[in-house]
Design a protein around this motif. Structure first.
Motif, PDB file in Angstrom:
ATOM      1  N   SER A 125      20.350  34.315  60.236  1.00 28.81           N
ATOM      2  CA  SER A 125      19.078  34.025  60.906  1.00 28.81           C
ATOM      3  C   SER A 125      17.894  34.655  60.174  1.00 28.81           C
ATOM      4  N   VAL A 126      17.577  34.130  59.004  1.00 30.04           N
ATOM      5  CA  VAL A 126      16.451  34.606  58.207  1.00 30.04           C
ATOM      6  C   VAL A 126      15.218  33.775  58.566  1.00 30.04           C
ATOM      7  N   ALA A 127      14.154  34.430  58.999  1.00 26.73           N
ATOM      8  CA  ALA A 127      12.949  33.733  59.440  1.00 26.73           C
ATOM      9  C   ALA A 127      11.945  33.502  58.315  1.00 26.73           C
ATOM     10  N   TRP A 128      12.239  33.976  57.117  1.00 24.95           N
ATOM     11  CA  TRP A 128      11.320  33.803  55.996  1.00 24.95           C
ATOM     12  C   TRP A 128      11.150  32.331  55.669  1.00 24.95           C
ATOM     13  N   ASP A 129       9.998  32.011  55.069  1.00 23.35           N
ATOM     14  CA  ASP A 129       9.775  30.651  54.590  1.00 23.35           C
ATOM     15  C   ASP A 129      10.849  30.299  53.544  1.00 23.35           C
ATOM     16  N   ASP A 130      11.156  29.014  53.458  1.00 22.97           N
ATOM     17  CA  ASP A 130      12.123  28.477  52.497  1.00 22.97           C
ATOM     18  C   ASP A 130      13.578  28.753  52.884  1.00 22.97           C
ATOM     19  N   ASP A 155      16.568  28.170  56.046  1.00 24.34           N
ATOM     20  CA  ASP A 155      16.867  27.196  57.087  1.00 24.34           C
ATOM     21  C   ASP A 155      16.657  27.821  58.464  1.00 24.34           C
ATOM     22  N   HIS A 156      15.594  27.419  59.129  1.00 22.08           N
ATOM     23  CA  HIS A 156      15.261  28.010  60.417  1.00 22.08           C
ATOM     24  C   HIS A 156      16.142  27.503  61.547  1.00 22.08           C
ATOM     25  N   ALA A 157      16.994  26.534  61.256  1.00 19.35           N
ATOM     26  CA  ALA A 157      17.973  26.129  62.270  1.00 19.35           C
ATOM     27  C   ALA A 157      18.892  27.292  62.617  1.00 19.35           C
ATOM     28  N   HIS A 158      19.119  28.178  61.667  1.00 23.70           N
ATOM     29  CA  HIS A 158      19.955  29.348  61.930  1.00 23.70           C
ATOM     30  C   HIS A 158      19.258  30.325  62.880  1.00 23.70           C
ATOM     31  N   VAL A 159      17.925  30.428  62.772  1.00 21.36           N
ATOM     32  CA  VAL A 159      17.181  31.298  63.682  1.00 21.36           C
ATOM     33  C   VAL A 159      17.274  30.731  65.097  1.00 21.36           C
ATOM     34  N   GLN A 160      17.172  29.410  65.218  1.00 19.14           N
ATOM     35  CA  GLN A 160      17.321  28.779  66.520  1.00 19.14           C
ATOM     36  C   GLN A 160      18.720  29.022  67.084  1.00 19.14           C
ATOM     37  N   ALA A 161      19.738  28.875  66.235  1.00 24.83           N
ATOM     38  CA  ALA A 161      21.114  29.099  66.682  1.00 24.83           C
ATOM     39  C   ALA A 161      21.309  30.543  67.132  1.00 24.83           C
ATOM     40  N   SER A 162      20.690  31.467  66.429  1.00 20.78           N
ATOM     41  CA  SER A 162      20.788  32.878  66.804  1.00 20.78           C
ATOM     42  C   SER A 162      20.124  33.124  68.155  1.00 20.78           C
ATOM     43  N   ALA A 163      18.953  32.523  68.361  1.00 15.27           N
ATOM     44  CA  ALA A 163      18.263  32.662  69.649  1.00 15.27           C
ATOM     45  C   ALA A 163      19.121  32.111  70.784  1.00 15.27           C
ATOM     46  N   GLU A 164      19.756  30.971  70.543  1.00 16.49           N
ATOM     47  CA  GLU A 164      20.607  30.377  71.574  1.00 16.49           C
ATOM     48  C   GLU A 164      21.798  31.279  71.892  1.00 16.49           C
ATOM     49  N   ALA A 165      22.361  31.909  70.855  1.00 19.26           N
ATOM     50  CA  ALA A 165      23.490  32.811  71.081  1.00 19.26           C
ATOM     51  C   ALA A 165      23.060  34.033  71.893  1.00 19.26           C
ATOM     52  N   VAL A 166      21.887  34.589  71.589  1.00 20.22           N
ATOM     53  CA  VAL A 166      21.391  35.745  72.335  1.00 20.22           C
ATOM     54  C   VAL A 166      21.069  35.354  73.775  1.00 20.22           C
ATOM     55  N   ALA A 167      20.481  34.181  73.955  1.00 22.95           N
ATOM     56  CA  ALA A 167      20.177  33.719  75.314  1.00 22.95           C
ATOM     57  C   ALA A 167      21.448  33.578  76.138  1.00 22.95           C
ATOM     58  N   ALA A 168      22.512  33.077  75.499  1.00 19.94           N
ATOM     59  CA  ALA A 168      23.790  32.940  76.205  1.00 19.94           C
ATOM     60  C   ALA A 168      24.331  34.314  76.609  1.00 19.94           C
ATOM     61  N   LEU A 169      24.160  35.316  75.762  1.00 24.46           N
ATOM     62  CA  LEU A 169      24.599  36.668  76.112  1.00 24.46           C
ATOM     63  C   LEU A 169      23.795  37.209  77.294  1.00 24.46           C
ATOM     64  N   ALA A 170      22.491  36.974  77.287  1.00 22.75           N
ATOM     65  CA  ALA A 170      21.664  37.426  78.400  1.00 22.75           C
ATOM     66  C   ALA A 170      22.065  36.734  79.697  1.00 22.75           C
TER      67      ALA A 170
END
Length: 469
Positions: free
Chosen positions: A41-46, A48-63
């Motif tokens: 889940s690297v948020a830097w430009d260039d 793949d921000h789909a991984h950041v979205q996937a990470s957010a979804e995983a954290v939301a599921a934990l919450a």
């Protein structure tokens, strides 16, 4: 691994039950951490921000899985005054009951880029346990911080219905400058407002002694371009008469430091901080200083890193040795990174740097700036009940009194928290230790530290849940 409840006979029955719940849930927490580390889940430009979205979804599921929060959502806020949205953050809220205080728990789920995989002893996104440490990018910074919050909430919920108010804010772009942070706070101020804010993104004194971070240096970073010519010229034809940009850069750079390596920029201030004793050899060993290389600066070594400014040139745009030609360079661009002492604003420090560069740019070289990044320093007020309870919880969970420590690095968004929530008590905790190597190849999380960090936070939340505001 030591059972946290084994030496807890002096604690209350509720405290002992909390520690037992942490022990019982640790394997699950570790599995959750491994799952998060597998997401790049690297948020830097260039990247793949789909991984950041996937990470957010995983954290939301934990919450969601804690069963504690009334609402869990993934949110994005605009960046500054633009319409561009920042990276996804997780927001979960539970109002306080019966007049109990509210605690905001912060961490971030994005990670640094992994760099050259050849420098890693294990694959950066395949969490690997070796000698009691979990290796992987984000295993410590800061997905272990995320898991600390989740596991502490689980432990509390297993023992009693939490009456403490909880707001969970897991940011998605801290490693990319927290660009939408201010707008996020403003948009969600009603649910993020808290009596105590716990920022789980810092260090510990060692794997056996916890720390409460009480001082953070600020940062000023910028790109500086020096230009002396309209175009490149032949070094044989004009060398010796025409100043090249590399010469101007070298002469200017040398003025930034005194002979002992301390900062020589007038207007950059120092802070008066009491620091623990630490040997220079200890710092040399931790930093990997080569034999025969001296440390820089003067005074207590921790004061140099916590209470004094530093300047580093972190990059230069210039031809490589391989691409070098016999030409006089017309322009050189370099990245200047300054850490500034608590008590000075980043804006004042940047102005001091600009004055220094204007006064010392040699041969009339033209100066331009871009990529300016400012972050204010921070001093923690430890007089409130939050700091008192946090240190007591650390002592009970770790079996060692915590150190009030400074950090040479910066967490600029803390100044934004202070501005948005000036009445909140801010506590900077963490799961790192001196061997973590955050941001570097072979980043790792000490599992004993993780367990004790979870226990300390669970005790803090439990005791706050019994506190009447």
């Amino acid at each position: 691994m030591t059972d946290l409840s084994a030496d807890s006979r002096a604690l209350s029955e509720r405290d002992q039950a909390i520690l037992a719940a942490v022990d019982a849930g640790f394997d699950r927490a570790l599995d959750d951490l491994r799952a998060l580390v597998r997401i790049p889940s690297v948020a830097w430009d260039d990247y793949d921000h789909a991984h950041v979205q996937a990470s957010a979804e995983a954290v939301a599921a934990l919450a969601e899985g804690t069963g504690v929060f009334e609402r869990v959502s993934i949110e994005r806020a605009p960046i500054g005054d633009t319409d561009e949205l920042g990276q996804p953050a997780v927001l979960a809220v539970r109002p306080a009951k019966a007049g109990r205080p509210t605690i905001l728990l912060y961490a971030h789920h994005d990670v640094q880029p992994w760099g050259d995989e050849a420098l890693w002893r294990t694959p950066p996104f395949e969490p690997t346990e070796i000698d009691g440490r979990l290796y992987g990018r984000g295993a410590s910074d800061d997905k272990a911080g995320v898991i600390t919050h989740i596991a502490a909430i689980r432990a509390l919920a297993e023992v009693a219905d939490p009456e403490v108010g909880l707001a969970l804010f897991i940011e998605g772009e801290e490693e990319h400058g927290s660009r939408s942070f201010q707008r996020f706070l403003a948009l969600h101020a009603d649910v993020l407002s808290a009596d105590v804010i716990v920022v789980a993104d810092s260090d510990n004194w060692s794997t056996e002694i916890p720390s409460l971070t009480v001082a953070l240096r600020g940062n000023v970073a910028c790109n500086v371009r020096l230009t002396t010519l309209e175009h490149a010229s032949h070094s044989g034809m004009f060398g010796g008469a025409v100043p090249d940009a590399m010469l101007a850069f070298s002469r200017l750079a040398a003025t930034l430091w005194n002979a002992d390596g301390s900062v020589a920029v007038e207007g950059l201030t120092e802070a008066e901080l009491e620091v623990p004793e630490q040997s220079e050899q200890h710092v040399r060993d931790e930093a990997g200083t080569l034999d025969g290389v001296d440390l820089i600066g003067s005074g207590p070594v921790l004061a140099r890193m916590w209470a004094k400014p530093s300047i580093t040139i972190t990059g230069i745009d210039a031809p490589s040795v391989r691409d070098a030609s016999n030409t006089i360079l017309p322009t050189v661009r370099f990245r200047l990174s300054a850490r500034i002492a608590p008590g000075q604003s980043a804006a004042d420090a940047f102005a001091a740097l600009q004055r220094h560069i204007a006064a010392h740019a040699p041969f009339g070289a033209h100066v331009e700036y871009d990529g300016v990044d400012l972050g204010d320093p921070f001093l923690v007020d430890t007089t409130g009940w939050g700091a008192t309870e946090a240190k007591r919880a650390m002592a009970d969970a770790w079996g060692a009194e915590p150190v009030e420590a400074g950090i040479g690095g910066s967490i600029p968004f803390i100044a934004d928290l202070v501005a948005q929530f000036p009445q909140a008590q801010i506590l900077v905790t963490g799961v790192e230790d001196p061997a973590t190597m955050a941001h570097s190849p072979n980043e790792s999380q000490h599992l004993g530290v993780l367990r004790k960090a979870i226990a300390a936070e669970a005790l803090l939340l439990s005791r706050a849940s019994e506190r009447q505001e």
